[in-house]
Scaffold this motif. Structure first.
Motif, mmCIF file in Angstrom:
data_model
loop_
_atom_site.group_PDB
_atom_site.id
_atom_site.type_symbol
_atom_site.label_atom_id
_atom_site.label_comp_id
_atom_site.label_asym_id
_atom_site.label_seq_id
_atom_site.Cartn_x
_atom_site.Cartn_y
_atom_site.Cartn_z
ATOM 1 N N VAL A 315 0.899 -1.377 -0.094
ATOM 2 C CA VAL A 315 0.101 0.025 -0.060
ATOM 3 C C VAL A 315 0.975 1.103 0.035
ATOM 4 N N SER A 316 1.992 1.141 -0.371
ATOM 5 C CA SER A 316 2.934 2.300 -0.265
ATOM 6 C C SER A 316 2.560 3.354 -1.452
ATOM 7 N N ASN A 317 1.746 3.250 -2.544
ATOM 8 C CA ASN A 317 1.742 4.129 -3.248
ATOM 9 C C ASN A 317 0.214 4.894 -2.745
ATOM 10 N N LEU A 318 -0.183 4.548 -1.797
ATOM 11 C CA LEU A 318 -1.469 5.320 -1.208
ATOM 12 C C LEU A 318 -0.972 6.429 -0.452
ATOM 13 N N SER A 319 -1.961 7.646 -0.641
ATOM 14 C CA SER A 319 -1.566 8.693 0.101
ATOM 15 C C SER A 319 -2.174 8.648 1.594
ATOM 16 N N SER A 320 -1.524 9.240 2.571
ATOM 17 C CA SER A 320 -1.955 9.211 3.856
ATOM 18 C C SER A 320 -3.625 9.420 4.055
ATOM 19 N N GLY A 321 -4.061 8.518 4.596
ATOM 20 C CA GLY A 321 -5.739 8.656 4.966
ATOM 21 C C GLY A 321 -6.389 7.393 5.134
ATOM 22 N N ILE A 322 -7.430 7.079 5.353
ATOM 23 C CA ILE A 322 -8.250 5.896 5.810
ATOM 24 C C ILE A 322 -8.926 5.428 4.493
ATOM 25 N N TYR A 323 -8.675 3.939 4.541
ATOM 26 C CA TYR A 323 -9.105 3.229 3.370
ATOM 27 C C TYR A 323 -9.978 1.963 4.099
ATOM 28 N N PHE A 324 -10.628 1.346 2.919
ATOM 29 C CA PHE A 324 -11.260 0.182 3.284
ATOM 30 C C PHE A 324 -10.826 -1.071 2.319
ATOM 31 N N LEU A 325 -10.543 -2.156 3.158
ATOM 32 C CA LEU A 325 -9.983 -3.268 2.546
ATOM 33 C C LEU A 325 -10.947 -4.233 2.206
ATOM 34 N N ASN A 326 -11.867 -4.738 1.066
ATOM 35 C CA ASN A 326 -12.470 -5.470 1.078
ATOM 36 C C ASN A 326 -12.190 -6.804 0.615
ATOM 37 N N ILE A 327 -12.421 -7.709 1.438
ATOM 38 C CA ILE A 327 -11.903 -9.355 1.308
ATOM 39 C C ILE A 327 -12.964 -10.276 0.844
ATOM 40 N N GLU A 328 -12.826 -10.929 -0.197
ATOM 41 C CA GLU A 328 -14.035 -11.736 -0.402
ATOM 42 C C GLU A 328 -13.200 -12.953 -0.789
ATOM 43 N N ASP A 329 -13.889 -14.307 -0.230
ATOM 44 C CA ASP A 329 -13.206 -15.568 0.029
ATOM 45 C C ASP A 329 -13.956 -16.222 -1.198
ATOM 46 N N GLU A 330 -13.505 -17.859 -1.355
ATOM 47 C CA GLU A 330 -14.106 -18.560 -2.663
ATOM 48 C C GLU A 330 -15.440 -18.574 -2.493
ATOM 49 N N SER A 331 -16.156 -18.628 -1.236
ATOM 50 C CA SER A 331 -17.691 -18.826 -1.288
ATOM 51 C C SER A 331 -18.504 -17.459 -1.489
ATOM 52 N N GLY A 332 -17.554 -16.402 -1.598
ATOM 53 C CA GLY A 332 -18.316 -15.133 -1.735
ATOM 54 C C GLY A 332 -18.682 -14.506 -0.440
ATOM 55 N N ARG A 333 -18.209 -15.004 0.614
ATOM 56 C CA ARG A 333 -18.183 -14.310 1.548
ATOM 57 C C ARG A 333 -17.299 -13.102 1.692
ATOM 58 N N VAL A 334 -17.938 -11.950 2.131
ATOM 59 C CA VAL A 334 -17.350 -10.557 2.193
ATOM 60 C C VAL A 334 -17.013 -10.049 3.526
ATOM 61 N N GLU A 335 -15.901 -9.472 3.714
ATOM 62 C CA GLU A 335 -15.304 -8.859 4.960
ATOM 63 C C GLU A 335 -14.635 -7.715 4.810
ATOM 64 N N VAL A 336 -14.987 -6.643 5.533
ATOM 65 C CA VAL A 336 -14.337 -5.322 5.274
ATOM 66 C C VAL A 336 -13.438 -5.013 6.267
ATOM 67 N N LYS A 337 -12.271 -4.592 6.180
ATOM 68 C CA LYS A 337 -11.379 -3.913 7.154
ATOM 69 C C LYS A 337 -11.285 -2.559 6.987
ATOM 70 N N LYS A 338 -10.838 -1.817 7.910
ATOM 71 C CA LYS A 338 -10.482 -0.593 7.658
ATOM 72 C C LYS A 338 -9.358 -0.242 8.279
ATOM 73 N N PHE A 339 -8.293 0.776 7.188
ATOM 74 C CA PHE A 339 -6.988 0.885 7.999
ATOM 75 C C PHE A 339 -6.433 2.128 7.409
ATOM 76 N N VAL A 340 -5.664 2.610 8.128
ATOM 77 C CA VAL A 340 -5.201 3.906 8.152
ATOM 78 C C VAL A 340 -3.667 3.986 7.339
ATOM 79 N N LYS A 341 -3.644 4.776 6.323
ATOM 80 C CA LYS A 341 -2.276 4.766 5.662
ATOM 81 C C LYS A 341 -1.460 5.936 6.396
ATOM 82 N N GLN A 342 -0.299 5.654 6.815
ATOM 83 C CA GLN A 342 0.322 6.806 7.409
ATOM 84 C C GLN A 342 1.161 7.615 6.282
#
Length: 342
Positions: A315-342
């Protein structure tokens, strides 16, 4: 005879005056007053020109205060707000930078706006009778709970400040009854664990910010658990949740804690992150689709990951700020994580 009559008439007149005086005397002695035991509160009213007697005598004429609409007693070293109940018409109240351990506003039914910044000793507050309350602001207090279930006209709630991380001791906050809420800012409520916003009107709550960063600059963990109107939409970063900023986890049932079934599949670290985000899975999952979203909902990065071979995301190319990481597995189950890029 005329002289005697004049003397008699004079005596009758003096008697009448005396009787009238004796009749009026109790009215003066028993004029309605409101007790103001705290001398600093009393002095503040004198300084504001509200108290007409101008004396530190533990009381104020109720007629002096019953029509007051605005009361600003910021930074007056007040320890006791007994007497505030006499302000029947009060709509705007600022009691910031004082030292009261408790604040009972149950007698102020017309109150609309309340500010209690830097309330260093405040551990209990009663605003359950303030049905007209529209805005609440406090950057620091010792409160461990805040009952807002009766404040059905609340429009804005602003608690906390940028530093320090512990701005109060509130662990659970129920806003499910506040159907008119359109602004919610909770900053550095380090102990906040559960936030219930299932009001049925999340679509008007677009000014939303919930974030805690400790004094070392790291995100406070665990993140607060949020229960919302539409869990699926929140997980997929759809409106209005796409407008919400901060660090928190959505859940259908926060009573299961932050490790419920929706929070067991993945974790990410470090958070905040500088260059590489590490993805940690708790189950044997091979193929994943990950997408990074901006807070505006724009897709910035999409990757298909073989989790057996790759567990990091650059994520080194991202500007500083807040982002969402959307993770989808093989079964289509979705989980969203938030992270802060410094």
């Amino acid at each position: 005879m005329k002289l005697i009559f004049k003397i008699y008439k004079t005596r009758i007149s003096m008697l009448n005056i005396l009787c009238i005086g004796l009749f009026l005397l109790p009215l003066g002695l028993y004029a309605q007053v409101t007790n103001i035991p705290d001398p600093n509160f009393k002095q503040a009213l004198i300084d504001l020109g509200i108290d007409s007697d101008g004396m530190i005598n533990g009381q104020v004429l109720t007629s002096d205060i019953e029509n007051v609409i605005l009361l600003n007693v910021n930074n007056k070293n007040i320890n006791d707000f007994t007497g505030i109940e006499g302000f029947d018409a009060l709509e705007n109240l600022d009691v910031s930078f004082n030292f009261m351990p408790s604040l009972d506003l149950s007698g102020n039914s017309n109150l609309k706006n309340l500010v209690f910044d830097r309330s260093f000793n405040l551990s209990t507050i009663d605003i359950t009778s303030n049905l007209n309350l529209e805005t609440i602001k406090s950057n620091y207090s010792l409160l461990t709970e805040l009952n807002l279930s009766n404040n059905i006209n609340l429009l804005e709630l602003d608690l906390g400040e940028s530093a320090p991380s512990t701005t109060n001791g509130i662990e659970n906050l129920d806003l499910s009854h506040n159907t008119m809420l359109h602004k919610l800012h909770l900053e550095n409520l380090e102990l906040l664990r559960v936030l219930d916003i299932r009001s049925g009107f999340n679509f008007i709550l677009t000014d939303f910010f919930v974030l805690c960063v400790n004094d070392d600059g790291d995100a406070c963990e665990p993140f607060p658990c949020l229960m919302v109107d539409d869990y699926a939409a929140a997980q997929n970063n759809q409106f209005p949740y796409s407008e919400w900023d901060g660090l928190f986890n959505f859940s259908e049932d926060c009573s299961l804690g932050t490790n419920d079934i929706n929070e067991k599949l993945f974790s990410i670290y470090p958070n905040p992150v500088n260059e590489v985000l590490v993805l940690n899975g708790t189950k044997n999952i091979s193929n994943l689709k990950t997408q990074i979203y901006s807070t505006e909902g724009k897709i910035l990065n999409t990757q298909h990951i073989d989790f057996n071979k790759q567990t990091t995301i650059n994520v080194s190319n991202l500007s500083s700020g807040i982002y969402f990481l959307n993770i989808e597995d093989e079964s289509g189950r979705v989980e969203v994580k938030k992270f802060v890029k410094q």
